[in-house]
Design a protein around this motif. Sequence first.
Motif, PDB file in Angstrom:
ATOM      1  N   VAL A  93       0.823  -1.208   0.000  1.00  0.00           N
ATOM      2  CA  VAL A  93       0.000   0.000   0.000  1.00  0.00           C
ATOM      3  C   VAL A  93       0.859   1.260   0.000  1.00  0.00           C
ATOM      4  O   VAL A  93       0.603   2.217  -0.741  1.00  0.00           O
ATOM      5  CB  VAL A  93      -0.950   0.002   1.220  1.00  0.00           C
ATOM      6  N   SER A  94       1.906   1.264   0.820  1.00  0.00           N
ATOM      7  CA  SER A  94       2.753   2.457   0.925  1.00  0.00           C
ATOM      8  C   SER A  94       3.472   2.763  -0.381  1.00  0.00           C
ATOM      9  O   SER A  94       3.852   3.907  -0.636  1.00  0.00           O
ATOM     10  CB  SER A  94       3.782   2.280   2.047  1.00  0.00           C
TER      11      SER A  94
ATOM     12  N   VAL B  46       8.511  10.395   5.562  1.00  0.00           N
ATOM     13  CA  VAL B  46       7.967  10.643   4.226  1.00  0.00           C
ATOM     14  C   VAL B  46       6.902  11.737   4.268  1.00  0.00           C
ATOM     15  O   VAL B  46       6.867  12.638   3.424  1.00  0.00           O
ATOM     16  CB  VAL B  46       7.374   9.344   3.641  1.00  0.00           C
ATOM     17  N   ALA B  47       6.020  11.661   5.273  1.00  0.00           N
ATOM     18  CA  ALA B  47       4.931  12.632   5.379  1.00  0.00           C
ATOM     19  C   ALA B  47       5.438  14.046   5.642  1.00  0.00           C
ATOM     20  O   ALA B  47       4.853  15.026   5.165  1.00  0.00           O
ATOM     21  CB  ALA B  47       3.958  12.214   6.487  1.00  0.00           C
ATOM     22  N   LEU B  48       6.531  14.175   6.389  1.00  0.00           N
ATOM     23  CA  LEU B  48       7.061  15.485   6.769  1.00  0.00           C
ATOM     24  C   LEU B  48       8.191  15.951   5.854  1.00  0.00           C
ATOM     25  O   LEU B  48       8.758  17.033   6.086  1.00  0.00           O
ATOM     26  CB  LEU B  48       7.565  15.441   8.214  1.00  0.00           C
TER      27      LEU B  48
ATOM     28  N   ILE C  44      -6.039  -1.233  -5.442  1.00  0.00           N
ATOM     29  CA  ILE C  44      -6.998  -0.302  -4.870  1.00  0.00           C
ATOM     30  C   ILE C  44      -6.292   0.941  -4.338  1.00  0.00           C
ATOM     31  O   ILE C  44      -6.837   2.043  -4.380  1.00  0.00           O
ATOM     32  CB  ILE C  44      -7.790  -0.994  -3.738  1.00  0.00           C
ATOM     33  N   ALA C  45      -5.061   0.766  -3.877  1.00  0.00           N
ATOM     34  CA  ALA C  45      -4.320   1.869  -3.264  1.00  0.00           C
ATOM     35  C   ALA C  45      -4.210   3.110  -4.145  1.00  0.00           C
ATOM     36  O   ALA C  45      -4.407   4.233  -3.660  1.00  0.00           O
ATOM     37  CB  ALA C  45      -2.939   1.391  -2.832  1.00  0.00           C
TER      38      ALA C  45
ATOM     39  N   PHE D  76       0.217  10.193   2.786  1.00  0.00           N
ATOM     40  CA  PHE D  76       1.194   9.536   3.657  1.00  0.00           C
ATOM     41  C   PHE D  76       0.709   9.473   5.108  1.00  0.00           C
ATOM     42  O   PHE D  76       1.075   8.560   5.839  1.00  0.00           O
ATOM     43  CB  PHE D  76       2.529  10.258   3.555  1.00  0.00           C
ATOM     44  N   TYR D  77      -0.135  10.415   5.505  1.00  0.00           N
ATOM     45  CA  TYR D  77      -0.726  10.329   6.833  1.00  0.00           C
ATOM     46  C   TYR D  77      -1.741   9.190   6.899  1.00  0.00           C
ATOM     47  O   TYR D  77      -1.935   8.581   7.956  1.00  0.00           O
ATOM     48  CB  TYR D  77      -1.385  11.652   7.221  1.00  0.00           C
ATOM     49  N   PHE D  78      -2.376   8.897   5.759  1.00  0.00           N
ATOM     50  CA  PHE D  78      -3.272   7.739   5.694  1.00  0.00           C
ATOM     51  C   PHE D  78      -2.478   6.451   5.902  1.00  0.00           C
ATOM     52  O   PHE D  78      -2.918   5.541   6.622  1.00  0.00           O
ATOM     53  CB  PHE D  78      -3.994   7.706   4.341  1.00  0.00           C
ATOM     54  N   VAL D  79      -1.294   6.356   5.279  1.00  0.00           N
ATOM     55  CA  VAL D  79      -0.418   5.200   5.472  1.00  0.00           C
ATOM     56  C   VAL D  79       0.017   5.104   6.932  1.00  0.00           C
ATOM     57  O   VAL D  79       0.113   4.019   7.505  1.00  0.00           O
ATOM     58  CB  VAL D  79       0.809   5.283   4.544  1.00  0.00           C
TER      59      VAL D  79
END
Length: 395
Positions: free
Chosen positions: A26-27, A94-96, A151-152, A169-172
Amino acid sequence: MKHTMSRYAFYSLTVTFTILSVLGQVSTSIYSPFFFDLATMYGSQVSIIEQSVAVFLVAFSISQLTSGIVCDYVNKQKFLFYGIIVFIAGTLMVALAHDQATFLTGRVVQGLGGGVGVSVSRGLSRQIFSEKQLNTSLSLINIAFAIAPAIAPLVGTIIGESLGISAIFYFVLVMGLLALFSLFSVSSILSYFTPPVSDNVFSNTLVLIKSTIVKLVSVGMASGLLYGIVFCFITIAPSMVMQQFGLSKTLFSIYSLLATLSFVAGSVLNIRLTSLSPFQKFRVSSFCLATLSVLFALSVLLSIESGLISILAYCYITFFFIGIAMPCSVTIMLGYSETSAGFLAALTGFFHLTGAAIGAYAVTLLTLEPTEAFSLATCALSIVSIAICFTLKKH
């Protein structure tokens, strides 16, 4: 002797193992429709963002192999907790991230943490489930493992266009926290059913390596290169499909989902082909893939046909045959030993993900048009795979 396990305990563990197994997939797939957007955000090139798939897979494959070997000698439950925490740390990076270096580093950390979940959960499944439960659990996980990366991109498109790219990335990150919570919720069940560490694992594994190393490497390489074809598509598809033909992210995500459904259809056919052995099915499907890839490469290079319909048709048929080949390769690998199945499962994953990294890198290193690069890369991978495959002998 295994204790009797309730349906609740079985499905709780299976759900937990499924989440752990699909985190890496997924990521990787969830942000694929936004390669160009990420390149713009970081002031980078699209090729650098595409290579984030490969660097993740390298870290993931190394982690999967290492953790699969180590977990036989340590507390598997604690090992899983550590792996999830590392994955969460990488996802935060990754998100930041504000530049490509931080983004790529975060992807490496994600890979190191995510690889633990696949090998260790598979090893635990072998130890705590009965044969019937193991087959059911692995079947459910394999279905999720195939469907999740398809689906990702669609989920990523909805989140990214609605809330911004960082929200993806916050969803991950939320998925990582969910995996941590799920593992904590079944910790008492795991503690009850997990047997103590065996004293003979090391000696059995050494005997296996000495007696079958050439066969293991050959099967692993042949199947791993086929898996590389999948990641050729994942890596180059945004450029090959969206940019070249001007399709929307949503339509691209739908096309990716259809590719996964082709893979699932191949897997279902593999189950129903009981008259053929896994070895025979692996050879035949590999031969069909090589033949198809050569014909497609010739049609592209000779400018006979390189339209959207022909590209998608090639991808879907390819995924169908890979859906047959991949489960067979796992069955062949695990068939070499019962006592070292955890090591063999980790080794299988290592070769698959190494092949995936080769495919992802190969298609980005070719300085050609996306369709030409894709056709040549997949052709080369399938030819080498079938060449290795026909050197194998049934054991």
